[in-house]
Design a protein around this motif. Structure first.
Motif, PDB file in Angstrom:
ATOM      1  N   VAL A 131      -9.777  -3.245   0.447  1.00  0.00           N
ATOM      2  CA  VAL A 131      -9.952  -3.083  -0.996  1.00  0.00           C
ATOM      3  C   VAL A 131     -11.346  -2.540  -1.294  1.00  0.00           C
ATOM      4  CG1 VAL A 131     -10.029  -4.246  -3.237  1.00  0.00           C
ATOM      5  CG2 VAL A 131      -8.375  -4.984  -1.505  1.00  0.00           C
ATOM      6  N   LEU A 132     -11.400  -1.460  -2.066  1.00  0.00           N
ATOM      7  CA  LEU A 132     -12.654  -0.959  -2.621  1.00  0.00           C
ATOM      8  C   LEU A 132     -12.737  -1.485  -4.048  1.00  0.00           C
ATOM      9  CD1 LEU A 132     -12.613   2.719  -1.297  1.00  0.00           C
ATOM     10  CD2 LEU A 132     -14.101   0.855  -0.527  1.00  0.00           C
ATOM     11  N   LEU A 133     -13.516  -2.535  -4.253  1.00  0.00           N
ATOM     12  CA  LEU A 133     -13.558  -3.217  -5.535  1.00  0.00           C
ATOM     13  C   LEU A 133     -14.215  -2.365  -6.615  1.00  0.00           C
ATOM     14  CD1 LEU A 133     -14.536  -6.948  -4.909  1.00  0.00           C
ATOM     15  CD2 LEU A 133     -12.436  -6.080  -5.946  1.00  0.00           C
ATOM     16  N   GLY A 181     -10.089  -0.287  -6.801  1.00  0.00           N
ATOM     17  CA  GLY A 181     -10.101  -1.028  -8.063  1.00  0.00           C
ATOM     18  C   GLY A 181      -9.847  -2.491  -7.769  1.00  0.00           C
ATOM     19  N   GLY A 182      -8.567  -2.831  -7.624  1.00  0.00           N
ATOM     20  CA  GLY A 182      -8.154  -4.134  -7.107  1.00  0.00           C
ATOM     21  C   GLY A 182      -8.646  -5.342  -7.874  1.00  0.00           C
ATOM     22  N   PHE A 183      -8.702  -5.262  -9.193  1.00  0.00           N
ATOM     23  CA  PHE A 183      -9.258  -6.382  -9.960  1.00  0.00           C
ATOM     24  C   PHE A 183      -8.466  -7.668  -9.747  1.00  0.00           C
ATOM     25  CE2 PHE A 183      -9.994  -9.006 -13.720  1.00  0.00           C
ATOM     26  CZ  PHE A 183     -11.374  -9.000 -13.772  1.00  0.00           C
ATOM     27  N   ALA A 209      -5.322   0.964  -8.345  1.00  0.00           N
ATOM     28  CA  ALA A 209      -4.523  -0.013  -9.087  1.00  0.00           C
ATOM     29  C   ALA A 209      -5.332  -1.290  -9.259  1.00  0.00           C
ATOM     30  CB  ALA A 209      -3.218  -0.319  -8.351  1.00  0.00           C
ATOM     31  N   ASN A 210      -5.139  -1.964 -10.394  1.00  0.00           N
ATOM     32  CA  ASN A 210      -5.890  -3.185 -10.687  1.00  0.00           C
ATOM     33  C   ASN A 210      -5.010  -4.409 -10.926  1.00  0.00           C
ATOM     34  OD1 ASN A 210      -8.822  -2.535 -10.760  1.00  0.00           O
ATOM     35  ND2 ASN A 210      -8.165  -1.020 -12.282  1.00  0.00           N
ATOM     36  N   LYS A 223     -17.784 -12.696  -8.519  1.00  0.00           N
ATOM     37  CA  LYS A 223     -17.400 -13.471  -7.336  1.00  0.00           C
ATOM     38  C   LYS A 223     -16.132 -12.944  -6.666  1.00  0.00           C
ATOM     39  CE  LYS A 223     -15.164 -17.056 -10.207  1.00  0.00           C
ATOM     40  NZ  LYS A 223     -15.248 -18.463 -10.649  1.00  0.00           N
ATOM     41  N   MET A 224     -15.632 -11.799  -7.131  1.00  0.00           N
ATOM     42  CA  MET A 224     -14.408 -11.226  -6.579  1.00  0.00           C
ATOM     43  C   MET A 224     -14.542 -10.919  -5.086  1.00  0.00           C
ATOM     44  SD  MET A 224     -11.464 -10.386  -8.040  1.00  0.00           S
ATOM     45  CE  MET A 224     -11.821  -9.753  -9.660  1.00  0.00           C
TER      46      MET A 224
END
Length: 433
Positions: free
Chosen positions: A293-295, A275-277, A250-251, A314-315
């Motif tokens: 979170v796996l970005l 995802g986790g935008f 999910a983002n 920079k997330m």
């Protein structure tokens, strides 16, 4: 999932196939690496290190400036002054070994028919001798989480090391978690070259209800007397008893909030966001529920016109500063081939706020913790697997990440690939030095 290996015959007529590299044999001689700068993967660095390993396990981590060490206890000594040692990098949410050639359907086994497939095991489709998998090892990627695609629930992933005869030999952790593609609140029309308008997903609540019904029915099935066997319900057991992780892809902010709420209402023990935008908007919720979170691939553009152009870069810094456990994944376009660039995604995060050692943790210890394999790998520590490599320079910089040696569970790897053979071939043709 089943592979159709007749494709090999097709390839043999189309192009010459190089001799496949034979997986390395079990470590027979003990090895000592001396005087390299050791990046332990937990934030610590030893400038002049001694790293010893035998029988596939690390037996020594020491600073040669503080300890007088003898190499007589080891069969082989590698002098690595001026070089760097790292724990093997881990590629989560990967389809390595599930697809060989995107344009050839018979070599594509990343998804299964159906929408709710928690009982589907991606690992049995994993092709250990994939040429694509072979190509990522020279950049230090030595482990991966083999993950299915498609549907609402894609199936289960498993974690492998990337030098094996078959999927059974490759296993580090089997069926580590179930992957849920949570419905999006919006729909995008058009395609990537001509994007259309954004529209609300009118089926959003119905799609969530469908997931909720599966969770409730699975719990009821598992709690009651077993009559007729139901593989779908039975395969959900692990996310309720904590033996498996529920990976929620999910983002969007609302998407993540709804997904976490649904999972907690149904007593799901372990949750990871993939995802986790927009996860940086709800860090309090993630921290409260101990959710990592796996970005998604940070080498992408922002999703909205009003977001900072460097937001993806920079997330990791934004989440790390809030105490969230963060790893990196690179799903998306050409994801298998792009796996080799995973270290450089971490390098970008270092350029946008994180220290180099924090950035290293994104693809080593943090990812190992998120996947539940940190007792075995992810850092250079005595007792853990000797899965590591030696680089001539900074492994997060594409200019200097040049591996001279790599080991998986103590076994010395062949780092030559089909691409390196072609490079040598055409250098010779044009008489380049």
């Amino acid at each position: 999932m089943r592979k159709i290996y007749i494709i090999v015959l097709i390839f043999s007529f189309c192009c010459p196939i190089k001799a496949q590299q034979i997986p390395a044999t079990k470590q027979a001689k003990s090895i000592l690496i001396l005087n390299a700068t050791a990046h332990l993967g937990n934030g610590k660095v030893i400038e002049k290190s001694a790293i010893g390993f035998k029988d596939g396990k690390i037996t020594l981590i020491a600073d040669t400036r503080l300890n007088e060490l003898s190499n007589e206890a080891y069969d082989i000594t590698i002098e690595a002054s001026g070089k760097h040692v790292y724990p093997g990098f881990i590629a989560p949410n990967s389809t390595l070994g599930l697809v060989e050639v995107d344009a050839v359907k018979a070599s594509d086994d990343e998804s299964e028919i159906g929408d709710m497939n928690p009982h589907i095991r991606s690992i049995i489709a994993y092709m250990a001798d994939s040429k694509v998998t072979e190509s990522v090892r020279p950049n230090g990627i030595l482990m991966a989480q083999i993950t299915p695609r498609g549907g609402t629930i894609s199936g289960t992933s498993s974690i492998v090391q990337l030098d094996a005869w078959n999927w059974k030999d490759a296993l580090i952790k089997e069926n580590d978690g179930i992957h849920l593609n949570f419905p999006s609140t919006i729909k995008r029309s058009g395609w990537w070259a001509e994007p259309g308008r954004l529209e609300a997903n009118k089926e959003y609540l119905k799609q969530i209800e469908k997931i909720s019904v599966l969770l409730v029915d699975s719990k009821a099935y598992l709690a009651g007397p077993l009559r007729e066997r139901n593989l779908i319900f039975e395969s959900m057991k692990g996310i309720f008893d904590g033996t498996q992780t529920l990976y929620i892809h999910a983002n969007e902010e609302k998407q993540i909030i709804d997904a976490v709420q649904l999972a907690k209402e149904n007593q799901v023990k372990r949750i990871v966001i993939v995802g986790g935008f927009e996860a940086y908007k709800i860090t309090d919720l993630l921290q409260k529920n101990n959710i990592g979170v796996l970005l998604k691939n940070v080498h992408e553009m922002p999703e909205s016109d009003d977001q900072d152009i460097d937001l993806p870069y920079k997330m990791a810094k934004l989440l790390t500063d809030k105490g969230i456990l963060v790893g990196l994944e690179n799903s998306g376009g050409m994801e298998r081939m792009q796996t080799r660039n995973l270290p450089f995604l971490a390098g970008t995060c270092a350029a946008y706020g994180l220290s180099k050692e924090q950035a290293l943790q994104l693809i080593t210890s943090n990812t190992a913790k998120i996947l539940g394999i940190d007792n075995q790998c992810g850092t250079l520590e005595e007792g853990k697997d000797a899965t590591l490599f030696i680089s001539e320079g900074d492994a997060l910089d594409m200019r200097t990440n040049k591996l001279t040696d790599a080991f998986i569970q103590g076994r010395a790897l062949h780092l030559e690939t089909y691409q390196s053979q072609l490079n040598a071939k055409y250098k010779g043709k044009y008489h380049q030095k």
